[in-house]
Scaffold this motif. Structure first.
Motif, short mmCIF file in Angstrom:
data_model
loop_
_atom_site.label_atom_id
_atom_site.label_comp_id
_atom_site.label_asym_id
_atom_site.label_seq_id
_atom_site.Cartn_x
_atom_site.Cartn_y
_atom_site.Cartn_z
N THR A 59 -72.73 37.27 -94.79
CA THR A 59 -73.13 37.42 -96.19
C THR A 59 -74.31 36.53 -96.49
O THR A 59 -74.51 35.49 -95.83
CB THR A 59 -71.96 37.09 -97.13
OG1 THR A 59 -72.40 37.22 -98.49
CG2 THR A 59 -71.46 35.67 -96.92
N ALA B 35 -73.00 41.77 -98.26
CA ALA B 35 -72.11 41.46 -97.14
C ALA B 35 -72.23 42.56 -96.10
O ALA B 35 -72.32 43.74 -96.44
CB ALA B 35 -70.66 41.35 -97.62
N TRP B 36 -72.25 42.15 -94.82
CA TRP B 36 -72.38 43.09 -93.71
C TRP B 36 -71.17 42.95 -92.79
O TRP B 36 -70.73 41.85 -92.49
CB TRP B 36 -73.62 42.78 -92.87
CG TRP B 36 -74.91 42.83 -93.61
CD1 TRP B 36 -75.76 43.89 -93.73
CD2 TRP B 36 -75.52 41.75 -94.33
NE1 TRP B 36 -76.85 43.53 -94.48
CE2 TRP B 36 -76.73 42.23 -94.87
CE3 TRP B 36 -75.15 40.42 -94.58
CZ2 TRP B 36 -77.58 41.43 -95.62
CZ3 TRP B 36 -75.99 39.62 -95.34
CH2 TRP B 36 -77.19 40.13 -95.85
N MET B 37 -70.68 44.08 -92.32
CA MET B 37 -69.64 44.10 -91.31
C MET B 37 -70.19 44.84 -90.10
O MET B 37 -70.78 45.91 -90.22
CB MET B 37 -68.39 44.82 -91.84
CG MET B 37 -67.23 44.90 -90.83
SD MET B 37 -67.37 46.21 -89.58
CE MET B 37 -67.31 47.68 -90.56
N GLY C 284 -68.44 39.43 -89.69
CA GLY C 284 -68.89 39.63 -91.06
C GLY C 284 -69.89 38.56 -91.45
O GLY C 284 -69.74 37.39 -91.08
N ILE D 19 -61.67 41.28 -93.71
CA ILE D 19 -62.83 40.74 -92.97
C ILE D 19 -63.29 39.46 -93.64
O ILE D 19 -63.34 39.36 -94.87
CB ILE D 19 -63.99 41.77 -92.95
CG1 ILE D 19 -63.51 43.10 -92.37
CG2 ILE D 19 -65.17 41.23 -92.14
CD1 ILE D 19 -64.50 44.23 -92.56
N PHE E 240 -66.40 37.17 -94.23
CA PHE E 240 -67.87 37.23 -94.21
C PHE E 240 -68.42 35.82 -94.29
O PHE E 240 -68.23 35.13 -95.30
CB PHE E 240 -68.38 38.10 -95.37
CG PHE E 240 -67.89 39.52 -95.32
CD1 PHE E 240 -68.63 40.50 -94.69
CD2 PHE E 240 -66.67 39.86 -95.91
CE1 PHE E 240 -68.18 41.82 -94.64
CE2 PHE E 240 -66.21 41.17 -95.86
CZ PHE E 240 -66.97 42.14 -95.23
#
Length: 277
Positions: free
Chosen positions: A23, A9-11, A21, A34, A36
Protein backbone atom coordinates in the motif's frame (compact mmCIF):
# COMPACT_ATOMS: atom_id res chain seq x y z
CA UNK A 1 -14.64 8.29 0.68
CA UNK A 2 -12.85 11.61 0.91
CA UNK A 3 -9.79 12.50 -1.14
CA UNK A 4 -7.64 13.10 1.94
CA UNK A 5 -8.17 9.57 3.31
CA UNK A 6 -7.80 7.54 0.12
CA UNK A 7 -4.95 5.06 -0.21
CA UNK A 8 -4.16 2.47 -2.85
CA UNK A 9 -3.53 -1.19 -2.08
CA UNK A 10 -2.14 -3.93 -4.34
CA UNK A 11 -2.39 -7.68 -3.99
CA UNK A 12 -0.11 -9.99 -6.00
CA UNK A 13 -0.69 -13.77 -5.96
CA UNK A 14 1.82 -16.13 -7.57
CA UNK A 15 0.89 -19.41 -9.25
CA UNK A 16 2.29 -21.30 -6.23
CA UNK A 17 -0.18 -19.51 -3.93
CA UNK A 18 2.19 -17.01 -2.31
CA UNK A 19 0.43 -13.68 -1.70
CA UNK A 20 1.99 -10.25 -1.08
CA UNK A 21 0.17 -7.00 -0.29
CA UNK A 22 1.46 -3.44 -0.63
CA UNK A 23 0.00 0.00 0.00
CA UNK A 24 1.04 3.62 -0.48
CA UNK A 25 -0.43 4.42 2.97
CA UNK A 26 2.02 4.95 5.85
CA UNK A 27 0.58 2.14 8.01
CA UNK A 28 -0.39 -1.49 7.54
CA UNK A 29 -3.88 -2.12 6.09
CA UNK A 30 -5.65 -5.47 6.42
CA UNK A 31 -8.74 -6.64 4.57
CA UNK A 32 -9.92 -9.71 2.62
CA UNK A 33 -7.44 -11.77 4.61
CA UNK A 34 -4.46 -9.88 3.18
CA UNK A 35 -1.96 -7.73 5.04
CA UNK A 36 -0.91 -4.72 2.92
CA UNK A 37 2.49 -3.40 3.95
CA UNK A 38 3.57 0.25 3.64
CA UNK A 39 6.90 -0.48 1.97
CA UNK A 40 8.30 -0.01 -1.50
CA UNK A 41 7.98 -3.62 -2.68
CA UNK A 42 5.64 -2.51 -5.43
CA UNK A 43 3.89 0.56 -6.77
CA UNK A 44 1.84 1.23 -9.87
CA UNK A 45 1.44 4.11 -12.27
CA UNK A 46 -1.93 5.69 -12.86
CA UNK A 47 -4.23 3.26 -14.64
CA UNK A 48 -5.44 4.01 -18.13
CA UNK A 49 -8.72 2.17 -18.48
CA UNK A 50 -11.06 2.16 -21.43
CA UNK A 51 -14.54 0.92 -22.20
CA UNK A 52 -15.06 -2.13 -24.36
CA UNK A 53 -12.51 -4.95 -24.55
CA UNK A 54 -9.30 -2.95 -24.89
CA UNK A 55 -6.53 -3.96 -22.50
CA UNK A 56 -5.92 -1.80 -19.46
CA UNK A 57 -2.61 -0.01 -19.92
CA UNK A 58 -0.36 0.41 -16.93
CA UNK A 59 2.93 -0.63 -15.37
CA UNK A 60 4.03 -1.71 -11.93
CA UNK A 61 7.49 -1.14 -10.56
CA UNK A 62 9.35 -1.73 -7.35
CA UNK A 63 12.53 -2.75 -5.57
CA UNK A 64 14.04 -6.21 -5.47
CA UNK A 65 14.38 -6.97 -1.76
CA UNK A 66 15.00 -10.07 0.33
CA UNK A 67 11.70 -9.85 2.22
CA UNK A 68 9.37 -9.14 -0.71
CA UNK A 69 10.14 -9.67 -4.41
CA UNK A 70 13.61 -11.13 -4.79
CA UNK A 71 15.85 -11.15 -7.83
CA UNK A 72 16.08 -14.93 -7.68
CA UNK A 73 12.30 -15.30 -7.81
CA UNK A 74 12.08 -12.94 -10.79
CA UNK A 75 14.84 -14.77 -12.66
CA UNK A 76 13.22 -18.12 -11.96
CA UNK A 77 9.92 -16.88 -13.43
CA UNK A 78 7.98 -17.32 -10.21
CA UNK A 79 6.23 -13.96 -10.69
CA UNK A 80 5.38 -14.46 -14.37
CA UNK A 81 1.64 -14.23 -14.89
CA UNK A 82 0.90 -13.57 -11.20
CA UNK A 83 -2.63 -12.34 -10.42
CA UNK A 84 -2.93 -8.67 -9.47
CA UNK A 85 -5.72 -6.71 -7.84
CA UNK A 86 -5.72 -3.03 -6.94
CA UNK A 87 -8.11 -1.19 -4.64
CA UNK A 88 -8.77 2.39 -3.67
CA UNK A 89 -9.55 2.29 0.03
CA UNK A 90 -10.48 4.74 2.76
CA UNK A 91 -7.88 4.02 5.44
CA UNK A 92 -10.24 5.34 8.14
CA UNK A 93 -12.94 2.85 7.11
CA UNK A 94 -11.53 -0.19 5.28
CA UNK A 95 -15.02 -1.36 4.30
CA UNK A 96 -15.22 1.73 2.09
CA UNK A 97 -13.14 0.48 -0.81
CA UNK A 98 -13.53 -0.28 -4.49
CA UNK A 99 -11.66 -2.59 -6.82
CA UNK A 100 -10.14 -0.52 -9.64
CA UNK A 101 -8.02 -3.14 -11.42
CA UNK A 102 -7.86 -6.92 -11.78
CA UNK A 103 -5.48 -8.72 -14.07
CA UNK A 104 -2.01 -10.21 -14.14
CA UNK A 105 1.66 -9.34 -14.43
CA UNK A 106 3.17 -9.37 -17.90
CA UNK A 107 6.81 -9.42 -18.93
CA UNK A 108 9.19 -8.45 -16.13
CA UNK A 109 12.34 -6.42 -16.77
CA UNK A 110 15.16 -5.98 -14.22
CA UNK A 111 17.57 -3.10 -13.89
CA UNK A 112 19.88 -1.92 -11.07
CA UNK A 113 18.16 -3.75 -8.25
CA UNK A 114 14.63 -2.89 -9.35
CA UNK A 115 11.97 -4.42 -11.57
CA UNK A 116 9.33 -3.12 -13.95
CA UNK A 117 6.41 -5.12 -15.29
CA UNK A 118 3.37 -4.59 -17.46
CA UNK A 119 -0.06 -4.91 -15.88
CA UNK A 120 -2.38 -6.89 -18.14
CA UNK A 121 -6.14 -6.60 -17.83
CA UNK A 122 -8.63 -9.46 -17.79
CA UNK A 123 -9.27 -9.01 -21.52
CA UNK A 124 -5.62 -9.74 -22.39
CA UNK A 125 -6.29 -13.43 -23.25
CA UNK A 126 -8.63 -12.25 -26.02
CA UNK A 127 -5.53 -11.07 -27.93
CA UNK A 128 -4.14 -14.61 -28.10
CA UNK A 129 -4.39 -16.50 -31.38
CA UNK A 130 -7.05 -19.20 -31.48
CA UNK A 131 -7.33 -22.24 -33.69
CA UNK A 132 -4.79 -24.54 -35.28
CA UNK A 133 -1.98 -23.34 -37.55
CA UNK A 134 -1.47 -25.30 -40.78
CA UNK A 135 2.30 -25.45 -41.21
CA UNK A 136 4.83 -28.09 -42.30
CA UNK A 137 6.48 -27.99 -38.85
CA UNK A 138 4.96 -29.28 -35.63
CA UNK A 139 2.79 -26.95 -33.56
CA UNK A 140 3.18 -28.88 -30.30
CA UNK A 141 5.71 -28.21 -27.56
CA UNK A 142 8.07 -31.07 -26.87
CA UNK A 143 6.56 -33.24 -24.15
CA UNK A 144 3.18 -31.47 -23.91
CA UNK A 145 -0.25 -33.09 -24.12
CA UNK A 146 -0.25 -33.06 -27.91
CA UNK A 147 3.31 -34.33 -28.31
CA UNK A 148 2.85 -37.02 -25.61
CA UNK A 149 6.58 -37.74 -25.48
CA UNK A 150 7.84 -38.88 -22.05
CA UNK A 151 10.76 -36.51 -21.47
CA UNK A 152 11.66 -38.23 -18.20
CA UNK A 153 13.12 -41.02 -20.34
CA UNK A 154 16.91 -40.97 -19.98
CA UNK A 155 17.18 -40.94 -23.78
CA UNK A 156 15.88 -37.37 -23.83
CA UNK A 157 17.02 -36.02 -20.45
CA UNK A 158 20.20 -36.24 -18.44
CA UNK A 159 21.87 -34.67 -15.43
CA UNK A 160 25.53 -33.73 -15.11
CA UNK A 161 27.84 -31.81 -12.78
CA UNK A 162 29.08 -28.45 -14.04
CA UNK A 163 32.85 -28.32 -14.49
CA UNK A 164 33.21 -24.67 -15.49
CA UNK A 165 31.50 -21.64 -17.01
CA UNK A 166 32.62 -18.74 -19.17
CA UNK A 167 30.92 -15.54 -20.36
CA UNK A 168 27.97 -16.50 -18.09
CA UNK A 169 26.39 -18.62 -20.84
CA UNK A 170 28.94 -21.24 -21.97
CA UNK A 171 28.93 -24.26 -19.65
CA UNK A 172 31.56 -26.99 -19.63
CA UNK A 173 31.09 -30.58 -18.45
CA UNK A 174 33.55 -33.45 -17.99
CA UNK A 175 32.62 -37.10 -18.27
CA UNK A 176 29.34 -36.25 -19.98
CA UNK A 177 26.98 -39.13 -20.91
CA UNK A 178 27.24 -40.42 -24.49
CA UNK A 179 24.91 -38.31 -26.61
CA UNK A 180 25.59 -37.32 -30.19
CA UNK A 181 26.68 -33.73 -30.84
CA UNK A 182 23.78 -31.30 -31.17
CA UNK A 183 21.37 -33.57 -29.26
CA UNK A 184 20.44 -30.79 -26.81
CA UNK A 185 20.34 -27.86 -29.27
CA UNK A 186 17.00 -26.02 -29.01
CA UNK A 187 16.47 -27.91 -25.78
CA UNK A 188 16.42 -26.64 -22.22
CA UNK A 189 18.84 -26.38 -19.31
CA UNK A 190 17.79 -26.25 -15.66
CA UNK A 191 20.00 -25.65 -12.62
CA UNK A 192 19.10 -28.10 -9.86
CA UNK A 193 21.42 -27.04 -7.02
CA UNK A 194 23.45 -24.06 -5.80
CA UNK A 195 22.82 -20.32 -5.83
CA UNK A 196 21.22 -20.42 -9.29
CA UNK A 197 18.81 -23.23 -8.42
CA UNK A 198 15.59 -23.26 -10.50
CA UNK A 199 17.01 -20.94 -13.16
CA UNK A 200 16.89 -22.21 -16.71
CA UNK A 201 17.62 -21.31 -20.30
CA UNK A 202 17.48 -22.47 -23.91
CA UNK A 203 20.43 -24.25 -25.51
CA UNK A 204 21.94 -22.56 -28.56
CA UNK A 205 24.87 -24.88 -29.32
CA UNK A 206 25.75 -28.35 -28.06
CA UNK A 207 29.33 -29.45 -28.81
CA UNK A 208 30.87 -32.82 -27.97
CA UNK A 209 34.52 -32.50 -26.88
CA UNK A 210 37.36 -35.05 -26.96
CA UNK A 211 37.59 -37.28 -23.90
CA UNK A 212 33.88 -37.24 -23.14
CA UNK A 213 33.63 -33.52 -22.39
CA UNK A 214 30.74 -31.30 -23.42
CA UNK A 215 30.27 -27.60 -24.13
CA UNK A 216 26.76 -26.20 -23.86
CA UNK A 217 26.15 -22.63 -25.03
CA UNK A 218 22.95 -20.83 -24.01
CA UNK A 219 21.26 -18.07 -25.96
CA UNK A 220 21.66 -15.78 -22.96
CA UNK A 221 23.04 -15.89 -19.44
CA UNK A 222 20.93 -17.03 -16.50
CA UNK A 223 21.28 -13.79 -14.55
CA UNK A 224 22.90 -15.64 -11.65
CA UNK A 225 25.67 -17.92 -12.86
CA UNK A 226 25.87 -21.50 -11.59
CA UNK A 227 29.19 -22.60 -10.10
CA UNK A 228 31.40 -25.64 -10.70
CA UNK A 229 29.94 -28.56 -8.80
CA UNK A 230 26.32 -27.52 -9.34
CA UNK A 231 23.97 -30.17 -10.72
CA UNK A 232 22.50 -29.37 -14.14
CA UNK A 233 19.62 -31.01 -16.02
CA UNK A 234 19.57 -30.98 -19.83
CA UNK A 235 16.57 -31.87 -21.99
CA UNK A 236 16.80 -32.71 -25.69
CA UNK A 237 15.74 -30.14 -28.27
CA UNK A 238 13.40 -30.42 -31.24
CA UNK A 239 13.47 -28.44 -34.50
CA UNK A 240 9.79 -29.30 -35.20
CA UNK A 241 10.51 -31.21 -38.43
CA UNK A 242 8.74 -34.47 -39.27
CA UNK A 243 12.08 -36.22 -39.93
CA UNK A 244 13.34 -35.23 -36.48
CA UNK A 245 10.13 -36.46 -34.88
CA UNK A 246 10.50 -39.79 -36.66
CA UNK A 247 14.24 -40.41 -36.39
CA UNK A 248 15.21 -38.72 -33.11
CA UNK A 249 12.12 -39.14 -30.99
CA UNK A 250 10.34 -42.09 -32.67
CA UNK A 251 7.12 -40.14 -32.20
CA UNK A 252 5.82 -39.49 -35.72
CA UNK A 253 2.38 -40.84 -34.80
CA UNK A 254 1.91 -37.71 -32.64
CA UNK A 255 3.43 -35.23 -35.10
CA UNK A 256 1.24 -32.10 -35.10
CA UNK A 257 2.37 -30.54 -38.38
CA UNK A 258 1.61 -30.94 -42.07
CA UNK A 259 4.89 -32.01 -43.71
CA UNK A 260 3.35 -32.48 -47.17
CA UNK A 261 1.70 -29.06 -47.28
CA UNK A 262 2.78 -27.30 -50.52
CA UNK A 263 4.90 -24.19 -50.06
CA UNK A 264 3.68 -20.73 -50.99
CA UNK A 265 6.14 -20.68 -53.91
CA UNK A 266 4.60 -23.87 -55.31
CA UNK A 267 1.07 -22.51 -54.99
CA UNK A 268 1.94 -19.17 -56.64
CA UNK A 269 4.19 -20.47 -59.43
CA UNK A 270 2.62 -20.68 -62.92
CA UNK A 271 2.68 -24.11 -64.58
CA UNK A 272 2.15 -24.99 -68.17
CA UNK A 273 -0.79 -27.20 -68.96
CA UNK A 274 -2.95 -26.63 -65.93
CA UNK A 275 -3.63 -25.00 -62.59
CA UNK A 276 -2.89 -25.97 -59.03
CA UNK A 277 -5.89 -27.32 -57.21
Amino acid sequence: MTATTIARAWMVRRADGMVLGFTDHDAVLSFEGIRFRPDHGMSARALVQATGLSVDNSEAEGALSDDAITEMDVLAGRWDGADVKMWEVDWTDLSARRLVFAGSLGEIARSQGAFRTELRGLSEPLNAARGRVFHPRCSARLGDGSCKLALANETFRTEAVLAGIEEERILHFAGFPAYEAGWFERGSLLVLTGGAEALGGTVKNDTALPGGGRKIELWQGLGISPLPGDQIRLTAGCDKRALTCRDKFRNLVNFRGFPHLPSEDWIMAPQAGGRHG
